[in-house]
Design an enzyme around this catalytic site. Structure first.
Site, PDB file in Angstrom:
ATOM      1  N   ASP A 170      -9.900  46.100 -33.066  1.00 32.37           N
ATOM      2  CA  ASP A 170     -10.686  45.759 -31.873  1.00 32.37           C
ATOM      3  C   ASP A 170     -10.007  46.328 -30.623  1.00 32.37           C
ATOM      4  O   ASP A 170      -8.925  45.892 -30.253  1.00 32.37           O
ATOM      5  CB  ASP A 170     -10.798  44.232 -31.746  1.00 32.37           C
ATOM      6  CG  ASP A 170     -11.707  43.859 -30.601  1.00 32.37           C
ATOM      7  OD1 ASP A 170     -12.940  44.010 -30.750  1.00 32.37           O
ATOM      8  OD2 ASP A 170     -11.204  43.452 -29.527  1.00 32.37           O
ATOM      9  N   TYR A 222      -8.159  47.901 -21.894  1.00 33.39           N
ATOM     10  CA  TYR A 222      -6.830  47.542 -22.391  1.00 33.39           C
ATOM     11  C   TYR A 222      -5.810  48.648 -22.079  1.00 33.39           C
ATOM     12  O   TYR A 222      -4.604  48.462 -22.249  1.00 33.39           O
ATOM     13  CB  TYR A 222      -6.837  47.240 -23.901  1.00 33.39           C
ATOM     14  CG  TYR A 222      -7.747  46.102 -24.315  1.00 33.39           C
ATOM     15  CD1 TYR A 222      -8.274  45.212 -23.376  1.00 33.39           C
ATOM     16  CD2 TYR A 222      -8.098  45.909 -25.649  1.00 33.39           C
ATOM     17  CE1 TYR A 222      -9.125  44.180 -23.755  1.00 33.39           C
ATOM     18  CE2 TYR A 222      -8.943  44.870 -26.037  1.00 33.39           C
ATOM     19  CZ  TYR A 222      -9.455  44.020 -25.087  1.00 33.39           C
ATOM     20  OH  TYR A 222     -10.298  42.997 -25.475  1.00 33.39           O
ATOM     21  N   LYS A 233     -15.227  48.741 -26.150  1.00 35.76           N
ATOM     22  CA  LYS A 233     -16.107  48.033 -25.211  1.00 35.76           C
ATOM     23  C   LYS A 233     -16.192  48.791 -23.901  1.00 35.76           C
ATOM     24  O   LYS A 233     -15.177  49.324 -23.427  1.00 35.76           O
ATOM     25  CB  LYS A 233     -15.561  46.621 -24.933  1.00 35.76           C
ATOM     26  CG  LYS A 233     -15.103  45.893 -26.187  1.00 35.76           C
ATOM     27  CD  LYS A 233     -14.579  44.504 -25.921  1.00 35.76           C
ATOM     28  CE  LYS A 233     -13.915  43.932 -27.166  1.00 35.76           C
ATOM     29  NZ  LYS A 233     -12.468  44.238 -27.273  1.00 35.76           N
ATOM     30  N   HIS A 272     -18.635  44.742 -22.491  1.00 31.69           N
ATOM     31  CA  HIS A 272     -17.498  43.818 -22.448  1.00 31.69           C
ATOM     32  C   HIS A 272     -17.847  42.479 -21.796  1.00 31.69           C
ATOM     33  O   HIS A 272     -17.481  41.418 -22.312  1.00 31.69           O
ATOM     34  CB  HIS A 272     -16.339  44.497 -21.707  1.00 31.69           C
ATOM     35  CG  HIS A 272     -14.991  44.044 -22.145  1.00 31.69           C
ATOM     36  ND1 HIS A 272     -13.915  44.872 -22.248  1.00 31.69           N
ATOM     37  CD2 HIS A 272     -14.533  42.819 -22.508  1.00 31.69           C
ATOM     38  CE1 HIS A 272     -12.850  44.190 -22.657  1.00 31.69           C
ATOM     39  NE2 HIS A 272     -13.200  42.932 -22.820  1.00 31.69           N
TER      40      HIS A 272
HETATM   41  P1  NDP Z   1      -4.674  35.647 -29.860  1.00 31.24           P
HETATM   42  O1  NDP Z   1      -5.358  34.338 -29.910  1.00 31.24           O
HETATM   43  O2  NDP Z   1      -4.892  36.630 -30.950  1.00 31.24           O
HETATM   44  O3  NDP Z   1      -3.112  35.372 -29.662  1.00 31.24           O
HETATM   45  C1  NDP Z   1      -2.199  36.406 -29.437  1.00 31.24           C
HETATM   46  C2  NDP Z   1      -0.871  35.767 -29.032  1.00 31.24           C
HETATM   47  O4  NDP Z   1      -0.391  34.937 -30.082  1.00 31.24           O
HETATM   48  C3  NDP Z   1       0.194  36.787 -28.752  1.00 31.24           C
HETATM   49  O5  NDP Z   1       1.008  36.269 -27.716  1.00 31.24           O
HETATM   50  C4  NDP Z   1       0.973  36.841 -30.063  1.00 31.24           C
HETATM   51  O6  NDP Z   1       2.322  37.195 -29.818  1.00 31.24           O
HETATM   52  C5  NDP Z   1       0.879  35.411 -30.532  1.00 31.24           C
HETATM   53  N1  NDP Z   1       0.882  35.290 -31.998  1.00 31.24           N
HETATM   54  C6  NDP Z   1       0.179  36.034 -32.876  1.00 31.24           C
HETATM   55  N2  NDP Z   1       0.390  35.636 -34.136  1.00 31.24           N
HETATM   56  C7  NDP Z   1       1.260  34.604 -34.062  1.00 31.24           C
HETATM   57  C8  NDP Z   1       1.884  33.796 -35.044  1.00 31.24           C
HETATM   58  N3  NDP Z   1       1.633  33.957 -36.339  1.00 31.24           N
HETATM   59  N4  NDP Z   1       2.741  32.826 -34.621  1.00 31.24           N
HETATM   60  C9  NDP Z   1       2.995  32.655 -33.302  1.00 31.24           C
HETATM   61  N5  NDP Z   1       2.429  33.396 -32.337  1.00 31.24           N
HETATM   62  C10 NDP Z   1       1.567  34.381 -32.693  1.00 31.24           C
HETATM   63  O7  NDP Z   1      -5.026  36.252 -28.413  1.00 31.24           O
HETATM   64  P2  NDP Z   1      -5.766  37.477 -27.763  1.00 31.24           P
HETATM   65  O8  NDP Z   1      -6.164  36.964 -26.423  1.00 31.24           O
HETATM   66  O9  NDP Z   1      -4.980  38.710 -27.844  1.00 31.24           O
HETATM   67  O10 NDP Z   1      -7.121  37.685 -28.587  1.00 31.24           O
HETATM   68  C11 NDP Z   1      -7.211  38.470 -29.742  1.00 31.24           C
HETATM   69  C12 NDP Z   1      -8.012  39.737 -29.490  1.00 31.24           C
HETATM   70  O11 NDP Z   1      -9.338  39.442 -29.055  1.00 31.24           O
HETATM   71  C13 NDP Z   1      -7.471  40.615 -28.338  1.00 31.24           C
HETATM   72  O12 NDP Z   1      -6.272  41.257 -28.679  1.00 31.24           O
HETATM   73  C14 NDP Z   1      -8.655  41.490 -28.079  1.00 31.24           C
HETATM   74  O13 NDP Z   1      -8.747  42.501 -29.064  1.00 31.24           O
HETATM   75  C15 NDP Z   1      -9.793  40.481 -28.187  1.00 31.24           C
HETATM   76  N6  NDP Z   1     -10.140  39.902 -26.869  1.00 31.24           N
HETATM   77  C16 NDP Z   1     -11.379  40.162 -26.347  1.00 31.24           C
HETATM   78  C17 NDP Z   1     -11.765  39.633 -25.142  1.00 31.24           C
HETATM   79  C18 NDP Z   1     -13.128  39.914 -24.633  1.00 31.24           C
HETATM   80  O14 NDP Z   1     -13.411  39.610 -23.463  1.00 31.24           O
HETATM   81  N7  NDP Z   1     -14.009  40.470 -25.429  1.00 31.24           N
HETATM   82  C19 NDP Z   1     -10.880  38.802 -24.327  1.00 31.24           C
HETATM   83  C20 NDP Z   1      -9.605  38.541 -24.964  1.00 31.24           C
HETATM   84  C21 NDP Z   1      -9.273  39.073 -26.198  1.00 31.24           C
HETATM   85  P3  NDP Z   1       2.985  38.600 -30.309  1.00 31.24           P
HETATM   86  O15 NDP Z   1       1.998  39.681 -30.085  1.00 31.24           O
HETATM   87  O16 NDP Z   1       4.171  38.685 -29.406  1.00 31.24           O
HETATM   88  O17 NDP Z   1       3.352  38.407 -31.753  1.00 31.24           O
END
Ligand code: NDP
Length: 280
Positions: free
Chosen positions: A48, A53, A78, A111
């Site tokens: 995604d 980004y 997006k 988006h």
């Molecule tokens: P997530 O809910 O996927 O959480 C990501 C965070 O959780 C990061 O800080 C990561 O840290 C941490 N994390 C991941 N796995 C673990 C684990 N097993 N244990 C502990 N911590 C963990 O958040 P996002 O907001 O990134 O959402 C996911 C995706 O959705 C985005 O990356 C994007 O592609 C999409 N998105 C779309 C939006 C939209 O408007 N359409 C808005 C927001 C997101 P680390 O990376 O340091 O491991």
């Protein structure tokens, strides 16, 4: 869903691999390329992305270096809010494809909707953008089209056009279920994707989730991903940490009971992302 390559069927028949790999806030450069390569190595086939980004070129390098044939991957991007409207959307797709080094996308999303707080003609702006999406779809530049953060009021006119949105990507995780939007999408044949399925990491220390995770011998992150899947919603967990990238997708060796699903559902605070009231 029994494995990462199993998919949700979109209304045009295309299969959306059931867990996507998120790339928001992934630092551009080596981190983005290497994380995407590792995700594909771990078995993810759905990535995604988004122009905003600001890491699509690095994500593209990760995709290339994976060595996996293009037709086995599902890549989403997006169109950002500054690129709404017919001509700008057409150009935005070309820029995204060039950055990602791809010649088509599997899914292209608007988006955020143009909203009534910012635009008196928000509905016609969204329809204009949608007309571009539809033409890109008909030309085969993108294999499926949809939206993100759209509420029912924003979807209404798009659902009256000849190619209806196939996906709505919205915020969905334990504590935030946006039930009305999810029901509306399901009733109208859209597949829902969950952004921030781990609540951006903030829900992972919740005691209700921890108690459930402990009983299954899984992590709270794995429980969040599985809970989305059992709601027939496609989660997009993001991590740049190698062992988390792998573990977040290891969710096919357990099934949450109805009782545990209900316990997690009860964490919902009933809040929504009010995309009709944003100023970006
Ligand atoms: P997530 O809910 O996927 O959480 C990501 C965070 O959780 C990061 O800080 C990561 O840290 C941490 N994390 C991941 N796995 C673990 C684990 N097993 N244990 C502990 N911590 C963990 O958040 P996002 O907001 O990134 O959402 C996911 C995706 O959705 C985005 O990356 C994007 O592609 C999409 N998105 C779309 C939006 C939209 O408007 N359409 C808005 C927001 C997101 P680390 O990376 O340091 O491991």
């Amino acid at each position: 869903m029994k494995k990462l390559t199993d998919g949700f069927q979109l209304s045009n028949g295309i299969s959306l691999p059931c867990v996507g790999y998120g790339t928001w806030q992934t630092p551009d450069g080596e981190t983005a390329s290497e994380s995407v390569r590792r995700a594909i190595e771990a078995g993810y086939r759905h990535i995604d992305c988004a122009a905003v980004y600001a890491n699509e070129a690095s994500v593209g390098r990760g995709i290339q270096s994976s060595g996996i044939p293009r037709n086995e991957l599902f890549v989403t991007s997006k169109v950002w809010n500054t690129e709404r409207g017919y001509d700008k959307t057409m150009k935005a797709l070309e820029k995204t494809l060039s950055d990602l080094q791809l010649d088509y996308l599997d899914l292209y999303l608007i988006h955020w909707p143009a909203n009534s707080r910012q635009f008196s003609d928000w509905d016609s702006i969204n329809l204009d953008t949608w007309r571009a999406m539809t033409d890109l779809y008909k030309a085969g530049r993108v294999k499926a089209i949809g939206v993100s953060n759209f509420q029912p009021k924003h979807l209404k006119s798009l659902l009256e056009t000849d190619v209806k949105p196939m996906v709505n990507q919205i915020r969905f995780h334990p504590g935030m279920m946006q039930r009305e939007i999810v029901s509306f999408c399901k009733e109208n044949g859209l597949i829902v994707e969950a952004w921030s399925p781990l609540g951006q990491g903030k829900v992972l220390s919740d005691p209700v989730l921890q108690e459930i995770a402990d009983r299954y011998g899984k992590s709270t992150a794995q429980v969040c991903v599985k809970w989305c899947l059992q709601h027939e919603i496609c989660p997009l967990p993001k991590s740049v940490t190698p062992d988390r990238i792998k573990a977040n997708a290891e969710v096919f060796d357990f099934i949450l009971t109805g009782e545990d699903m209900t316990k997690i559902d009860r964490m919902d605070r009933g809040e929504i992302v009010d995309s009709d009231n944003i100023d970006f």
